[in-house]
Write a protein that holds these residues in place. Structure first.
Motif, PDB file in Angstrom:
ATOM      1  N   GLN A   1       0.814  -1.207   0.000  1.00  0.00           N
ATOM      2  CA  GLN A   1       0.000   0.000   0.000  1.00  0.00           C
ATOM      3  C   GLN A   1       0.852   1.264   0.000  1.00  0.00           C
ATOM      4  N   ASN A   2       1.976   1.203   0.697  1.00  0.00           N
ATOM      5  CA  ASN A   2       2.830   2.385   0.792  1.00  0.00           C
ATOM      6  C   ASN A   2       3.658   2.630  -0.458  1.00  0.00           C
ATOM      7  N   THR A   3       3.945   1.573  -1.218  1.00  0.00           N
ATOM      8  CA  THR A   3       4.856   1.678  -2.364  1.00  0.00           C
ATOM      9  C   THR A   3       4.119   1.881  -3.675  1.00  0.00           C
ATOM     10  N   ALA A   4       3.161   1.015  -3.969  1.00  0.00           N
ATOM     11  CA  ALA A   4       2.479   1.046  -5.273  1.00  0.00           C
ATOM     12  C   ALA A   4       1.360   2.086  -5.280  1.00  0.00           C
TER      13      ALA A   4
ATOM     14  N   PRO B   1       3.781  -7.586  -4.021  1.00  0.00           N
ATOM     15  CA  PRO B   1       4.980  -6.984  -4.624  1.00  0.00           C
ATOM     16  C   PRO B   1       6.032  -8.040  -4.969  1.00  0.00           C
ATOM     17  N   PRO B   2       6.802  -7.831  -6.062  1.00  0.00           N
ATOM     18  CA  PRO B   2       6.809  -6.647  -6.931  1.00  0.00           C
ATOM     19  C   PRO B   2       5.851  -6.760  -8.118  1.00  0.00           C
ATOM     20  N   GLN B   3       4.875  -7.665  -8.026  1.00  0.00           N
ATOM     21  CA  GLN B   3       3.931  -7.837  -9.124  1.00  0.00           C
ATOM     22  C   GLN B   3       3.098  -6.572  -9.314  1.00  0.00           C
ATOM     23  N   SER B   4       2.576  -6.422 -10.531  1.00  0.00           N
ATOM     24  CA  SER B   4       1.802  -5.226 -10.856  1.00  0.00           C
ATOM     25  C   SER B   4       0.318  -5.491 -10.988  1.00  0.00           C
ATOM     26  N   GLY B   5      -0.101  -6.748 -10.806  1.00  0.00           N
ATOM     27  CA  GLY B   5      -1.523  -7.054 -10.934  1.00  0.00           C
ATOM     28  C   GLY B   5      -1.929  -8.264 -10.132  1.00  0.00           C
ATOM     29  N   ILE B   6      -3.175  -8.252  -9.644  1.00  0.00           N
ATOM     30  CA  ILE B   6      -3.752  -9.406  -8.952  1.00  0.00           C
ATOM     31  C   ILE B   6      -5.240  -9.438  -9.258  1.00  0.00           C
TER      32      ILE B   6
ATOM     33  N   ALA C   1     -12.395  -8.483  -9.714  1.00  0.00           N
ATOM     34  CA  ALA C   1     -11.691  -7.261  -9.321  1.00  0.00           C
ATOM     35  C   ALA C   1     -10.228  -7.391  -9.725  1.00  0.00           C
ATOM     36  N   LEU C   2      -9.723  -6.408 -10.440  1.00  0.00           N
ATOM     37  CA  LEU C   2      -8.308  -6.370 -10.782  1.00  0.00           C
ATOM     38  C   LEU C   2      -7.672  -5.192 -10.054  1.00  0.00           C
ATOM     39  N   SER C   3      -6.800  -5.491  -9.109  1.00  0.00           N
ATOM     40  CA  SER C   3      -5.995  -4.437  -8.484  1.00  0.00           C
ATOM     41  C   SER C   3      -4.684  -4.356  -9.245  1.00  0.00           C
ATOM     42  N   TYR C   4      -4.247  -3.129  -9.513  1.00  0.00           N
ATOM     43  CA  TYR C   4      -3.055  -2.969 -10.344  1.00  0.00           C
ATOM     44  C   TYR C   4      -2.253  -1.767  -9.885  1.00  0.00           C
ATOM     45  N   ASP C   5      -0.992  -1.755 -10.280  1.00  0.00           N
ATOM     46  CA  ASP C   5      -0.092  -0.660  -9.936  1.00  0.00           C
ATOM     47  C   ASP C   5      -0.203   0.402 -11.022  1.00  0.00           C
ATOM     48  N   HIS C   6      -0.807   1.534 -10.667  1.00  0.00           N
ATOM     49  CA  HIS C   6      -1.083   2.572 -11.652  1.00  0.00           C
ATOM     50  C   HIS C   6       0.197   3.255 -12.148  1.00  0.00           C
TER      51      HIS C   6
END
Length: 497
Positions: free
Chosen positions: A288-291, A432-437, A463-468
């Motif tokens: 939560q703090n990084t991505a 992390p360090p993945q960009s999607g789940i 639901a797709l959570s991703y690193d914007h």
């Protein structure tokens, strides 16, 4: 005369410091009895006597730096008998017993320490070779420690709750014909021995470093023999103190606990978090703090998948020996979508984006000790049957706590199925360090408008959570739409559409 030399210290380690001599010139020694302790940059090495006799000359004194195979001391063989009356003679059978160290097994790549969670045996218990002695808990997995030999457990060095490093000694087993007879007498001198060694000196390099860093010895936990403080203990304590000092000005990450009445406090139970749960908490908060995490949602009509599964599940299980579930369809659909939107399968490394031309799929699994994510490698190369077998096998190993660290590393994308617990909708957190789940949810019959008619269909929210930072909204929505299309029309997977 027998020479005592520096043993092999490990790959790339060429020298060590003589930390402590446990014997003095003229002392009687037995074969394999510890003579001295050496300290390298990373580990502590005990040097046993190569033969029985009397310690002659000490060549390398405490504090001296020595190289591999350097001469440490000499032993005059055959003179131990004269000194034998000084010590109480053990039963004749004990002479044939040999001490075997129980060491921490390999914990996995990058894992440097573990916590002793449970001892299955007590001092004095008879053990068979390969029988489980204790269980260690690392950040992610539990590791069982088998007995290296048959005999009697004569000493437990690391008690339950103790944190041990990857090269630590856990206990000692007396093996051989005299092991059982020697077990009881061996336990008796323990208090006297402990008293004699209570004043054992810390490693010279540790004393020097504590003085340099202004650390009190009482603030450093020693991991050497009899609690002696080693150089690495001081380094760890100094690092912890530095981290605490750096973190002090920052606001507390956890809100203070609300006041609790004495009556309520008496009915509470306080249990220390397991290392696995602590790691889960830390990694989720780091994510939560990084991505720049964002979640997009869609829903899928599961009618086609359910009909296809019902039509072929009997033949599928008969041929492949495994049941046809929904996870293989979702895995295939995600692989299909990742090919079109590769940034969801990528990761950020500094200022670079690393695209993966393969898919190592993490499948989140709930266990009695917490959530783990075993990884199925090269899932993009696998058939439906291969995926189902891998998921089943990894799931069983996860529930039994048998997964290795290697089996939970290297994932490029993750699927989490909260639907098995009844979840209707949720926002999964990145691994992390993945960009999607991808989050799967409960299949629920709902009224849907199809071709102007209201019909009941089995629907599931996705639901797709991703690193914007790396995945744009367009890419995320496209990915989820492709997954939806592949599940609502599974033939698209065969046609690669």
């Amino acid at each position: 005369m027998t020479e005592v030399r520096v043993p092999t210290l490990g790959e790339s380690v060429t020298e060590a410091t003589v930390a402590t001599w446990f014997k003095k010139p003229g002392d009687a020694v037995q074969a394999d009895e510890m003579l001295c302790e050496l300290e390298t940059d990373k580990v502590t090495v005990e040097v046993p006597a190569p033969t029985a006799g009397t310690l002659g000359e000490i060549i390398a004194a405490e504090g001296e730096t020595v190289g591999v195979d350097a001469l440490l001391a000499t032993i005059n063989a055959g003179e131990a008998a004269a000194a034998a009356p000084k010590a109480a003679a053990a039963p004749a059978a004990a002479a044939s017993a040999a001490a075997v160290d129980v060491m921490v097994p390999t914990l996995g790549e990058s894992v440097t320490e573990a916590t002793v969670s449970t001892w299955f045996k007590q001092v004095g218990d008879t053990v068979a070779q390969d029988e489980m002695l204790c269980e260690l808990e690392t950040d992610k997995v539990s590791v069982e420690v088998p007995s290296p030999a048959a005999g009697v457990l004569t000493e437990i060095i690391a008690a339950e709750g103790a944190t041990v490093d990857a090269s630590a000694k856990l206990g000692v087993i007396s093996s051989g014909e005299g092991a059982t007879a020697a077990a009881a007498p061996a336990a008796a001198p323990a208090p006297a021995q402990a008293a004699a060694t209570a004043g054992a000196k810390n490693a010279p390099s540790a004393e020097k470093m504590m003085a340099e860093k202004g650390l009190d010895a009482n603030a450093v936990a020693g991991t050497g023999k009899d609690g002696r403080i080693m150089k690495e203990d001081v380094m760890k304590a100094a690092a912890s103190a530095g981290s605490a000092a750096a973190a002090a000005p920052a606001p507390a990450a956890q809100a203070p606990r609300a006041p609790v009445s004495a009556d309520d406090a008496a009915r509470e139970e306080r249990v220390k978090m397991t290392r696995l749960r602590q790691t889960i908490a830390r990694r989720l908060k780091e994510a939560q703090n990084t991505a720049a995490m964002l979640t997009t949602y869609n829903e899928v009509d599961m009618t086609a998948v359910m009909e296809l599964r019902n039509q072929y599940k009997g033949e599928f299980e008969k041929k492949h020996g495994v049941r046809l579930g929904f996870m293989s369809f979702f895995t295939k659909a995600c692989v299909h979508a990742l090919k079109e939107v590769p940034e969801v399968n990528a990761e950020i490394d500094g200022t670079d984006v690393v695209y993966k031309n393969f898919v190592h799929m993490g499948i989140a699994a709930g266990t009695p000790t917490g959530l783990v994510v075993p990884v199925i490698r090269d899932v993009d190369q696998m058939s439906f049957a291969g995926i189902e077998k891998a998921i089943g096998e990894k799931g069983r190993r996860a529930r039994d706590g048998k997964l290795s660290m290697a089996e939970m590393q290297g994932g490029t994308f993750t699927i989490s199925n909260g639907g098995v617990y009844g979840s209707l909708m949720s926002s999964p957190i990145l691994n992390p360090p993945q960009s999607g789940i991808l989050g799967m949810h409960k299949i629920q019959d709902r009224p849907m408008a199809i071709n102007g008619q209201v019909v009941i269909r089995p629907m599931m929210y996705l639901a797709l959570s991703y690193d914007h930072r790396i995945v744009d909204g367009k890419g995320a929505v496209t990915f989820l739409v492709r997954v939806k299309e592949a599940l609502e029309d599974p033939q698209r997977l065969l046609m690669d559409l």
